[in-house]
Design a protein around this motif. Structure first.
Motif, PDB file in Angstrom:
ATOM      1  N   LEU A  98       0.832  -1.185   0.000  1.00 27.69           N
ATOM      2  CA  LEU A  98       0.000   0.000   0.000  1.00 27.69           C
ATOM      3  C   LEU A  98       0.876   1.249   0.000  1.00 27.69           C
ATOM      4  O   LEU A  98       1.724   1.413   0.887  1.00 27.69           O
ATOM      5  N   GLU A  99       0.730   2.070  -0.988  1.00 30.70           N
ATOM      6  CA  GLU A  99       1.472   3.329  -1.091  1.00 30.70           C
ATOM      7  C   GLU A  99       2.970   3.120  -0.955  1.00 30.70           C
ATOM      8  O   GLU A  99       3.697   3.995  -0.503  1.00 30.70           O
ATOM      9  N   GLY A 100       3.405   1.933  -1.276  1.00 30.30           N
ATOM     10  CA  GLY A 100       4.834   1.675  -1.195  1.00 30.30           C
ATOM     11  C   GLY A 100       5.379   1.678   0.204  1.00 30.30           C
ATOM     12  O   GLY A 100       6.581   1.772   0.414  1.00 30.30           O
ATOM     13  N   ARG A 101       4.500   1.574   1.165  1.00 35.49           N
ATOM     14  CA  ARG A 101       4.974   1.603   2.544  1.00 35.49           C
ATOM     15  C   ARG A 101       5.534   0.249   2.957  1.00 35.49           C
ATOM     16  O   ARG A 101       4.994  -0.798   2.589  1.00 35.49           O
ATOM     17  N   LEU A 102       6.601   0.287   3.708  1.00 35.94           N
ATOM     18  CA  LEU A 102       7.215  -0.969   4.121  1.00 35.94           C
ATOM     19  C   LEU A 102       7.526  -0.990   5.608  1.00 35.94           C
ATOM     20  O   LEU A 102       8.215  -1.876   6.082  1.00 35.94           O
ATOM     21  N   THR A 103       6.992  -0.003   6.321  1.00 33.73           N
ATOM     22  CA  THR A 103       7.387   0.111   7.720  1.00 33.73           C
ATOM     23  C   THR A 103       7.131  -1.172   8.499  1.00 33.73           C
ATOM     24  O   THR A 103       7.971  -1.640   9.251  1.00 33.73           O
ATOM     25  N   GLU A 104       5.961  -1.774   8.268  1.00 36.60           N
ATOM     26  CA  GLU A 104       5.651  -3.004   8.993  1.00 36.60           C
ATOM     27  C   GLU A 104       6.653  -4.101   8.664  1.00 36.60           C
ATOM     28  O   GLU A 104       6.955  -4.951   9.494  1.00 36.60           O
ATOM     29  N   MET A 105       7.143  -4.064   7.419  1.00 33.43           N
ATOM     30  CA  MET A 105       8.124  -5.080   7.039  1.00 33.43           C
ATOM     31  C   MET A 105       9.409  -4.933   7.837  1.00 33.43           C
ATOM     32  O   MET A 105      10.212  -5.847   7.919  1.00 33.43           O
ATOM     33  N   PHE A 106       9.624  -3.714   8.329  1.00 30.30           N
ATOM     34  CA  PHE A 106      10.834  -3.516   9.138  1.00 30.30           C
ATOM     35  C   PHE A 106      10.580  -3.678  10.629  1.00 30.30           C
ATOM     36  O   PHE A 106      11.468  -4.018  11.374  1.00 30.30           O
ATOM     37  N   SER A 107       9.316  -3.383  11.027  1.00 36.08           N
ATOM     38  CA  SER A 107       9.070  -3.431  12.461  1.00 36.08           C
ATOM     39  C   SER A 107       8.586  -4.797  12.925  1.00 36.08           C
ATOM     40  O   SER A 107       9.001  -5.278  13.983  1.00 36.08           O
ATOM     41  N   LEU A 108       7.723  -5.403  12.157  1.00 36.09           N
ATOM     42  CA  LEU A 108       7.195  -6.700  12.607  1.00 36.09           C
ATOM     43  C   LEU A 108       8.287  -7.764  12.804  1.00 36.09           C
ATOM     44  O   LEU A 108       8.232  -8.506  13.782  1.00 36.09           O
ATOM     45  N   PRO A 109       9.270  -7.848  11.894  1.00 37.10           N
ATOM     46  CA  PRO A 109      10.320  -8.840  12.146  1.00 37.10           C
ATOM     47  C   PRO A 109      10.990  -8.673  13.491  1.00 37.10           C
ATOM     48  O   PRO A 109      11.388  -9.659  14.125  1.00 37.10           O
ATOM     49  N   LEU A 110      11.094  -7.434  13.944  1.00 32.79           N
ATOM     50  CA  LEU A 110      11.707  -7.233  15.256  1.00 32.79           C
ATOM     51  C   LEU A 110      10.855  -7.903  16.331  1.00 32.79           C
ATOM     52  O   LEU A 110      11.368  -8.557  17.236  1.00 32.79           O
ATOM     53  N   ILE A 111       9.542  -7.712  16.212  1.00 30.04           N
ATOM     54  CA  ILE A 111       8.651  -8.324  17.203  1.00 30.04           C
ATOM     55  C   ILE A 111       8.670  -9.845  17.077  1.00 30.04           C
ATOM     56  O   ILE A 111       8.701 -10.577  18.065  1.00 30.04           O
ATOM     57  N   VAL A 112       8.667 -10.294  15.819  1.00 30.41           N
ATOM     58  CA  VAL A 112       8.764 -11.733  15.601  1.00 30.41           C
ATOM     59  C   VAL A 112      10.025 -12.276  16.263  1.00 30.41           C
ATOM     60  O   VAL A 112      10.012 -13.319  16.911  1.00 30.41           O
TER      61      VAL A 112
END
Lengths: 494, 636, 199, 512, 105
Positions: A102-116
């Motif tokens: 969505l809109e080229g956003r990738l923030t979750e791709m960078f933050s979720l792995p940390l939580i994982v």
């Protein structure tokens, strides 16, 4: 430093990144990437400095459900490394991944792995099924999001749906299994379970029912047959970094839990020991075969790596079944950990190359690899070594892992499983080498211009390649790390 | 490497080394040397001849020249036996070798690749010397094979000619079949004698050692061993049924035929059998078999020779026949000795016949070479005629040779040696059929030799080439003359003694034998003379049995079929079966199965979510079923 | 709980559960599920798990089901399109698997030594427990030991004690999990600004 | 640092250098000739040694439990095979024509390195591992640069790769079993010396030895193309590019035999004594000799003839191992060396023939002897060596193998082994048939039209002349090679010879 | 009397019903509901076991804590799941399993 510091740091960093993105929309992707990668690297450094004295710092309130043995520490390090690699890979892939989000956003791709990563690290230390469940679900739910994240790609979405339904199903099975194990042993902690199973009076069938559900639920996570069918589809559909994470991180997490569970079910004179071993052998053999044989037909390298991941899970299950074999210097759990450590660089390398091809407009099929050695000799060689290692060729990491499995199987005289393992490995020679052949083929792929690699990419590739070779040629340090638990266990047993 | 022990080792060493060096030098440097190769080869042959003359005067010895293989107790050395037999044989080999070299200088003058020819001749000299000197079976086998190689090279000298190429191949392969048996024989003797394959050791062992008793306990073992050894001789000496290569070997240059395929190499079989006489003697059945095969070959070859038109082929079959004679003699003598071998026996009829035959047959071949040379490479006797006038020296020498071969009484060497053999056949119990075979062969020999002589040398020239034939040059004539001299002197006591001809000194001569052989000679030559005098074509040709003779009993055809069926047919069949079964079952079936299962297993990942959930459920059921209902029952 | 009530609630749970599976209309399914969960909650209550029972009603029958219904309405999904026989195989497979599984579980469940235990045979000993709680000293929560001694089971309190003492950490992890869930929902269901996908 | 380590690592480094852009031809020739020089020196130095212990040892521990170390060491047998590797590798890289891509050199160097490692390592792990180094280069070379049409050579490449891979997995299982059984105490060790010591002090029960021996036989046998596990070999050699065919058939194949000789025979003497294993081996090796003999006779192309003959000749070496006597074992080692040199020479020549004439179809060739005499002589050397002509290297080995099988005389003297030898001897005749047939149709007769070839230039002759000279020298002076094999076999033979007699007795007992 | 067995059988049947629905239904939403049913069945078993595993006179609350977590996790899962299903619906206009068959082989 508290034992939670690193995990908490990662989780908080993840959340902070989300907040930053939410409230400061103009922050660049590069900054977020840098923050997450830097944070993980920092965590890794912290981890290594803290790892040596961590076991003593375990507060008393978490002793019932947490342990920081050598294995836990190893896996924690492992998860940090793979997370770091995945984040870097995400950053590398950002240009093309952005097209599908969505809109080229990738923030979750960078933050979720940390939580994982935090979740997986907790899992590594979990001592009871409640902790396992909670951490596992944290990881799983995050993965639902990650797999489906590039939702503009219908394949990613499809992968997301499949992973979701089947994952939820496996959660149900897992909980049901936990319930029965709890019901029959009266405990949720691994120690309690093991203690209960050592009592001769316990009714076997109900425990076995629980164990069967539990193994099925965990089997899904580690891609064991017959619960493996989601793997190729999801691996193929998910974005490359996520696939990497799934195939290395999630699998390793599954195996930590499986190792702990199987240890609990098998320890000492467990009444159901033989059955569990038999089950692991049958499932392991089946997994090897169902991973290897269909792989012969694959045209997509990404999907191929999915099948490869299944077949490697098979070897790992077989290793787990050889619980009594400690003659190779490691317990079965040590062997599993060792195998996973060897599995990491070769698989990641495979995905890195896939990502680079993808970035240069190539596809993911074997024919897209044609002429790779000419387009980029470094990548060609690295991928060749990675595939050779996956196939289990000596002098590479993959062989060392397989060697331990083979030795254990022979030691226990599990001939049937050995035959299946050998068939799988022989088929592996075919399907891995097919890609090697394509790489060195003089015919070129649709895209044939030379590949230009960035310095970091090149460095990462070289490091991973060297890791494969070093683990294959000089596995002593790693094995020393992993053989300590055996000594500790031996001491505690006496 | 042990130091050669004085002269007893130095002479044999030089005999071996000189031709070897010559061969190597020619092989490596013939481009540079060109014509000098010929000189080198000739020189080495000459020196060898001289050395062998020196050798004639030496005492018996068994020096070791070079260790070849040494493992523990097992030792194979390049060594030498110097005794009467080897000295005499060495004289034959080197003298005829020398003459043939000399002759070849003229005969091969125009040949483009005469360096190769002389190189191979040197190689042959080396190999043959080795056989003669061989002190143990393995060394004998080594040189046995090497003469096979040089024979192969020389028969195939004109390899562009398909027939020559085929003939050389045939010779080598047929010999290989013989060697197959030879090797088995060697192995069995090796086994029986606990690793010692030297002739001296074996002989001792057979006489009084461990083998002496073993022979009585395992007669079959030693029968097979003896027949195995004999099989080697069958190949090399072209006995039935491996005789087919020798006539074809005439594709080689004629000097080669004289040297190798008449005088020396083909006689090596006989030489070897005499060396191994004690083995054959140990088994009467083997002796009998050998005698009969020899006799059979002699008769068969003689019959075939009556209908051959190629001058060299007639001589080739004659050689076969005479070799058969010798082999028969070997068997008969062994039968006669029958285990009570007198070690001091000075002579041997087979060796004596070998000796005499070598000179006159070499002479005949060289003579035929001169004729062929003179007639511009015409070999058909029906296209010659009246050569006596054009080539007087050749005529005379040829006449001497023919007479010797026919066994003209008292003055020719052939008579004495043949007599000795017939005498043994007459004496030996159960030898009388062989005796009559021998007589019949003698009759036929007289007949076909007369036939050939009459057609080729007498009468009128039938073609231009015969008409314009002139005497061969000096270098070719000289050997003929020298050989004629040797032929004439060799049977006489003093010469035989000096030249170590191994003439058996029979106390008594049987009158029956004498009469029978003279009668055979007279009838044979008389018939030949009457039948062929002044004829322009063979009156017997294509008449019933003679057609069979002309076609060599159809052996070539039979063998061609055998090769086609037993070799190529079986090869085809085995190849097919190997493809289908071995490759199919071991390689293709598993590969096919893996692919099919793999393909089928892809259904499991067919993309349908419902299928996946079903699989998960079914898998769950399976796991539960296994865990609860199957595995606990299995009992561990 | 009297057997009659147990069977009643079991029937409600299973009956409506069955309806979830066989109902054509998703709305029916969702509502049946809600009822089934209520029945389940009653069964929880019969097992002295008051807190869990309440939670079941609140979270499942309440929040989750509302979410489901909301989505169904949002998507305006009608009955499952009839694809005729294609579904037959799936239905047969589902029934077969479920039947075998149920039989397997039932068989094994009978073999459990404690399977014949009743609430009477495994009676709670509240007085004793109360005494033990009291003896804990500083860790003792008076309200729990008082309740126990009064002969009533302070279910929610005990639950709270477990969660906040033993599983405090897990609670936070679950919190993180919920947060991740929220983030995920936002990330996955936010509309694309380009508006490429129609709703 | 042991010189052997340099020998093993140098080709790998050279391959790396070529990959990085060093001049391919020069680098590889320098590397291989250096290895050749070192090994020649070592052979000369070692020559005549009678000590049974390994020389030039050095080891670097890689793992402590299981004890794995990169341990090198050599005795006469390994030096001889190392020398063979160096010779063939040198010849192979020399004869690669300069216009070929670098992968030719890289693959050759890697295969050579693998062979060096396999022969010179004394640790079972590395011994096994190095052999596998050749797997990918072989695959790539056959599939990408092999002969024949695209589909065929790819199929062949796959067959070879998967077959060899599967074989090496069987082998791995067998080795693992062996290591597990022979590692005393809790700790596993892959060190051959330690395993031998353990085998000497506490041998395994005979039945178990037999099982392990059989697994190892199948594993090693596949790599050596033991019948009926041979069907990969002939097509692979026929399709492989010349250097690979030379190295693979000449050198790498010997690994399986070396392994049996080095590992299986000394550690499992009673295993090979077991009648069923012994007779199975005899049966299989007869399959090699007779079946493959006929198959070779049937072949219509030179490369097929050479390839099949190479499979056939393995039977003789197996026969030597099966006989197990001191003479036969030494013969087997000699024959390994001799066969390696002769087949490499023949493949080199066939490669040249193909590149000059474009075909190896026997029916299409003919009369080349007149145009290319030097070439013809060289070919004759190879061909006659391979049919076991005395004076060329193979003969001594063959004859020792035969003789070694006939060492015991007695009432039961003609056992299965002896019958096998008799049948195997017939193979000598068959090999003469096909070799002479090939020689006849290529070099003799009249030249076919349009096929014209010249002798190789002097520089191109170097490798071939070298190999031919080795054949001649080794054939005339086999004691030179035997000097390297003075006592190493004692441990093998003591155990094995009793084994054979036991087997013969048992077999005889079974037949009575 | 109602025994533990009764509860377990009810739980087992409920679980099986859920599984049947998951396998047989094509509507992903309903599949998802069935998954929730399975989870609940597991919860029932857990609660029953915890009630009958009387420790120190009280039900075992660790198991009930697990049930608590299960319910919470299930809620989060449902949220994420429904979001994914909605996303699927938006692109494919369908929530049936036939919409997701592109990845295969």
């Amino acid at each position: 430093m508290s034992v939670f510091t690193i995990e908490a740091f990662l989780a908080i960093l993840g959340l902070a990144l989300l907040l930053v993105e939410a409230f400061v929309p103009q922050v660049s992707r590069r900054t977020i990437a840098a923050a997450s990668i830097g944070g993980t690297a920092l965590a890794l450094v912290l981890f290594f400095t803290a790892a040596s004295h961590a076991p003593d710092s375990l507060p008393s309130f978490c002793r019932p459900w947490m342990q920081l043995d050598q294995l836990a520490l190893f896996y924690k390090g492992f998860f940090l490394v793979i997370t770091l690699l995945v984040l870097w890979l995400t950053h590398e892939c950002a240009p093309y991944l952005g097209k599908y989000t969505l809109e080229g956003r990738l923030t979750e791709m960078f933050s979720l792995p940390l939580i994982v990563c935090a979740g997986m690290m907790w899992m590594a230390a979990a001592q009871d099924l409640v902790t396992v469940f909670v951490a596992l679900e944290l990881v799983t739910v995050s993965f639902y999001v990650l797999v489906a994240f590039a939702r503009k790609s219908s394949l990613a979405l499809e992968a997301g749906v499949k992973y979701l339904i089947l994952g939820a199903l496996s959660t149900g099975v897992l909980v049901f299994g936990i319930a029965w194990i709890y019901g029959t042993t009266g405990s949720l902690s691994f120690q309690g379970i093991a203690a209960a199973l050592a009592k001769p009076g316990i009714a076997k069938a109900p425990v076995l029912l629980g164990a069967a559900f539990l193994l099925a639920g965990l089997g899904f996570k580690v891609a064991a047959a017959p619960f493996q069918s989601w793997v190729p589809d999801v691996y193929q559909g998910a974005p490359i970094p996520v696939t990497t994470f799934l195939s290395v991180g999630s699998k390793a997490a599954g195996f930590v839990v499986l190792t702990r569970t199987v240890d609990a079910l098998l320890v000492g004179h467990s009444v159901i020991g033989p059955e569990i071993k038999g089950l692991l052998l049958i499932l392991g053999s089946l997994t090897v075969l169902l991973g290897s044989l269909p792989a012969i037909y694959q045209q997509s390298v990404k999907r191929l790596l999915g099948y490869s991941s299944i077949s490697h899970a098979g070897y790992l299950l077989l290793a787990l079944a050889c619980d009594d074999s400690t003659r190779s210097g490691m317990t079965s759990s040590g062997i599993v950990a060792f195998y996973l450590a060897t599995y990491l660089p070769m698989t990641v390398l495979g995905f890195v190359v896939l990502a680079i091809l993808r970035l240069n407009g190539g596809g993911e099929d074997i024919r897209d690899f044609r002429g790779l050695a000419k387009r980029s000799p470094v990548l060609g060689l690295a991928m060749t070594i990675a595939l050779a290692s996956l196939a289990g060729l000596p002098l590479t990491a993959g062989f060392m892992g397989k060697l331990f499995v083979f030795v254990s199987l022979v030691d226990q005289a599990y001939w049937g499983a050995l035959v299946c393992a050998a068939i799988g490995a022989a088929a592996g020679f075919y399907y891995y080498f097919r890609t090697i052949l394509a790489i060195h083929s003089p015919e070129t792929s649709p895209a044939s211009e030379p590949l230009k690699l960035g310095t970091i990419t090149k460095a990462c590739t070289v490091v991973l390649t060297l890791a494969i070779l070093v683990l294959g040629l000089y596995p002593k340090p790693l094995q020393q790390v992993l053989s300590k638990p055996a000594e500790v266990a031996a001491k505690s047993a006496h | 490497m042990p130091e050669p022990e004085s002269t007893s080792a130095s002479l044999p060493t030089m005999l071996l080394l000189l031709p070897l060096l010559s061969a190597l030098v020619i092989l490596l440097a013939h481009r540079v040397l060109k014509g000098a190769s010929v000189i080198i080869s000739l020189l080495s042959a000459t020196v060898c001849f001289l050395i062998s003359l020196m050798l004639l005067g030496t005492k018996d010895a068994t020096p070791v020249l070079l260790p070849f293989l040494e493992v523990g107790k097992f030792k194979v050395a390049i060594d030498a036996i110097i005794d009467q037999q080897s000295r005499g044989m060495m004289f034959i080999v080197t003298s005829i070798g020398f003459f043939v070299h000399l002759f070849s200088v003229g005969y091969m003058k125009e040949d483009e690749s005469r360096e190769r020819f002389f190189g191979a001749l040197s190689l042959f000299m080396f190999s043959m010397t080795g056989i003669v000197l061989a002190g143990n079976l393995v060394m004998m086998f080594i040189f046995w094979e090497l003469v096979g190689l040089s024979s192969y090279l020389l028969i195939g000298h004109w390899f562009e000619k398909a027939s020559a190429a085929e003939a050389s191949k045939k010779a080598f392969l047929t010999n290989r079949i013989g060697d197959f048996g030879f090797m088995i024989g060697i192995l069995m003797l090796f086994m029986a004698n606990h690793g010692d394959v030297s002739f001296a050791g074996l002989k001792e062992s057979f006489a009084m050692g461990p083998v002496h008793d073993a022979v009585k306990i395992h007669p079959t073992f030693f029968l097979i061993a003896a027949l195995g050894i004999f099989m080697g001789a069958v190949g090399k000496s072209a006995q039935f049924p491996l005789h087919v290569w020798l006539p074809d070997a005439m594709e080689g240059p004629t000097p080669v035929s004289a040297l190798i395929h008449a005088a020396t190499m083909v006689a090596a079989g006989v030489y070897m059998l005499v060396r191994c006489a004690f083995v054959i003697e140990a088994s009467p059945d083997a002796s009998m078999t050998i005698a009969w095969i020899g006799g059979g070959t002699a008769l068969m070859a003689a019959l075939i020779a009556t209908q051959q038109n190629d001058i060299k082929r007639v001589l080739a079959y004659s050689t076969l026949s005479q070799l058969g004679y010798m082999v028969m003699a070997v068997g008969l003598v062994a039968l006669q000795a029958g285990g009570h071998h007198d070690t001091a026996a000075p002579g041997h009829p087979a060796m004596f016949h070998l000796y005499t035959h070598a000179f006159f047959k070499a002479m005949l071949f060289l003579g035929s070479g001169a004729v062929i040379y003179a007639c511009h490479h015409e070999q058909d006797i029906w296209k010659m005629g009246g050569l006596a006038r054009h080539m007087p020296v050749t005529f005379v020498t040829f006449l001497i040779g023919t007479a010797s071969l026919m066994g003209v009484p008292f003055i020719t060497s052939g008579f004495w040696s043949k007599e000795a053999i017939l005498g043994v056949a007459f004496e030996v119990k159960g030898g009388s059929p062989l005796f009559w075979i021998g007589v019949a062969t003698a009759l036929l020999t007289s007949f076909y030799m007369t036939r050939m002589f009459v057609i080729a040398f007498l009468g009128k020239p039938r073609t231009d080439s015969a008409h314009h034939a002139t005497e061969a040059p000096m270098v070719m004539i000289l050997p003929l003359v020298l050989l004629a001299v040797l032929t004439l002197i060799s049977p006489w006591g003093w010469a035989a003694k000096m030249l170590q001809a191994m003439k058996p000194d029979h106390a008594e001569t049987h009158s029956t034998v004498m009469i029978a052989s003279i009668a055979a000679l007279l009838i044979g030559s008389g018939l030949g003379f009457i039948l062929y005098r002044g004829k322009n074509s063979d009156p017997l040709a294509s008449k019933g049995l003679f057609k069979v003779f002309a076609n060599k009993f159809y052996f070539d055809e039979l063998y061609a079929v055998l090769v086609k069926v037993l070799q190529d047919g079986v090869a085809w069949l085995v190849n097919g079966l190997e493809r289908i079964f071995v490759d199919g079952i071991v390689a293709r079936l598993p590969a096919f199965a893996a692919r099919r299962i793999g393909s089928a297993a892809r259904v499991l990942t067919g993309g349908h979510l419902q299928g996946y959930t079903f699989l998960l459920g079914a898998g769950l059921l399976l796991v539960i079923y296994l865990a609860i209902f199957v595995l606990p029952q299995m009992g561990h | 709980m009297p057997p009659l009530l147990f069977f009643l609630f079991a029937l409600i749970t299973l009956g409506f559960g069955l309806n979830v599976v066989i109902a054509r209309n998703p709305v029916t399914s969702a509502l049946s599920l809600a009822v089934s969960f209520v029945g389940l909650a009653a069964l929880f209550l019969s097992l002295d798990a008051f807190f869990i029972g309440t939670l079941q009603v609140l979270v499942y029958a309440g929040a989750v089901m509302v979410l489901f219904l909301f989505i169904i309405m949002l998507m305006d999904i009608k009955e499952e399109a009839d694809h005729g026989r294609t579904n037959l195989a799936a239905i047969a497979a589902g029934v077969a698997v479920a039947a075998i599984l149920a039989v397997q579980i039932a068989t094994v469940s009978g073999r459990l030594p404690e399977s014949a235990a009743t609430t009477r045979s495994a009676a709670l000993k509240l007085q004793e427990a109360g005494a033990r709680w009291e003896a804990l000293g500083s860790k003792n929560l008076p309200t729990i030991s008082n309740d126990l001694k009064a002969g009533s089971l302070p279910d929610a309190k005990l639950m709270g004690d477990t969660l906040f003492s033993k599983y405090a950490f897990h609670l936070q992890v679950v919190g993180l999990l919920l947060l991740v869930g929220t983030v995920g929902v936002v990330a996955l269901s936010k509309r694309d600004k380009e508006g490429s996908s129609p709703s | 640092m042991s010189p052997l380590e340099i020998v093993i690592l140098l080709p790998i480094l050279a391959a790396l250098a070529v990959w990085l852009g060093a001049p391919a031809r020069a680098t590889s020739i320098i590397a291989t000739s250096f290895c050749l020089g070192v090994l020649t020196l070592l052979c000369v130095q070692y020559h005549g040694s009678t000590g049974a212990e390994l020389r030039y040892t050095h080891s670097i521990a890689v793992l402590e439990n299981p004890a794995i170390s990169f341990a090198v060491g050599a005795d006469g047998v390994s030096l001889l095979l190392g020398l063979l590797t160096a010779l063939v590798a040198f010849a192979a890289v020399w004869q690669i024509s300069p216009e070929k891509p670098g992968i030719y050199h890289i693959a050759s160097l890697l295969i050579a390195a693998g062979a060096f490692g396999a022969f010179l390592c004394t640790d079972v792990f590395f011994l096994y591992a190095f052999h596998e180094l050749a797997l990918i280069p072989t695959l790539l070379m056959i599939a990408l640069h092999g002969h024949g049409d695209d589909e065929h050579r790819k199929a062949v490449a796959w067959k070879t790769t998967v077959y060899l891979g599967a074989g090496s997995l069987i082998l791995l299982a067998g080795l693992a079993w062996l290591v597990l059984e022979y590692s005393g105490g809790e700790k596993l060790t892959f060190d051959l010396t330690a395993l031998k010591a353990q085998a000497a002090t506490t041998p395994l029960p005979a039945a178990k030895q037999a099982s392990i021996a059989f697994v190892l036989l199948l594993g090693f046998g596949t790599l050596v193309s033991l019948f009926p596990l041979h069907s990969w070999a002939a097509p692979a050699y026929a399709s492989a590019p010349t250097p690979v065919a030379m190295l693979h058939s000449g050198v790498l194949k010997k690994f399986g035999l070396y392994g049996l000789f080095r590992i299986a025979l000394p550690l499992l003497p009673q295993g090979f004594q077991a009648p069923w294993v012994h007779q199975a081996l005899l049966f299989m090796l007869l399959g090699n000799i007779l079946v493959m003999g006929f198959v070779t006779i049937h072949q219509k192309r030179l490369d097929d003839v050479l390839a099949s003959s190479s499979v056939m000749h393995m039977g003789y070496i197996f026969l030597g191992l099966a006989a197990g006597t001191e003479i036969a074992l030494r013969g087997a080692v000699l024959l390994m060396f001799a066969h390696g040199v002769s087949i490499a020479l023949l493949f080199a020549l066939a490669g040249r023939l193909r590149s000059q004439l474009g075909t190896l179809e026997l029916a299409k060739l003919g009369g080349l002897g007149a145009h290319a005499p030097v070439f013809t002589v060289l070919f004759a050397f190879g061909a006659f060596a391979s049919i076991g002509l005395p004076g060329l290297a193979n003969f001594a080995g063959e004859v020792m193998i035969f003789i070694g099988s006939f060492t015991q005389f007695g009432t039961d003297s003609f056992g299965p082994l002896q019958w096998t030898v008799v049948l195997a001897l017939w193979g000598v005749v068959m090999s003469a048939v096909y070799m002479l047939r090939a020689y006849r149709s290529i070099f003799q007769g009249s030249a076919s039209t349009g096929l014209f070839m010249t002798d190789p230039a002097i520089a191109q002759r170097v490798p071939m002349i070298l190999l031919a000279a080795v054949l001649l020298v080794a054939g005339c002076c086999p004691w030179l090679l035997l000097g390297l094999l003075k006592t190493d076999l004692a441990s093998v033979t003591e155990a094995a010879s009793t084994a054979v007699h036991g087997a013969a007795k048992a077999a005889a007992g079974a037949t009575h | 009397m109602i025994t533990l067995n009764h509860y377990l059988i009810v739980s087992g049947i409920l679980f099986s019903l859920g599984l049947a629905g998951v396998i047989a239904r094509r509507n992903i939403l309903i599949i998802y509901m069935c998954l929730e049913m399975m989870l609940s069945a597991a919860n029932l078993a857990l609660v029953a076991f915890s009630r009958f595993n009387v420790t120190q006179g009280l039900p075992d609350y660790t198991a009930q804590a697990l049930v608590f977590f299960t319910i919470t996790v299930a809620a989060a899962e449902v949220a994420v799941g429904l979001a994914i299903i909605v996303a699927l619906y938006r692109t494919k206009q369908s929530v049936e399993v036939e919409a997701v068959t592109k990845l295969q082989g």
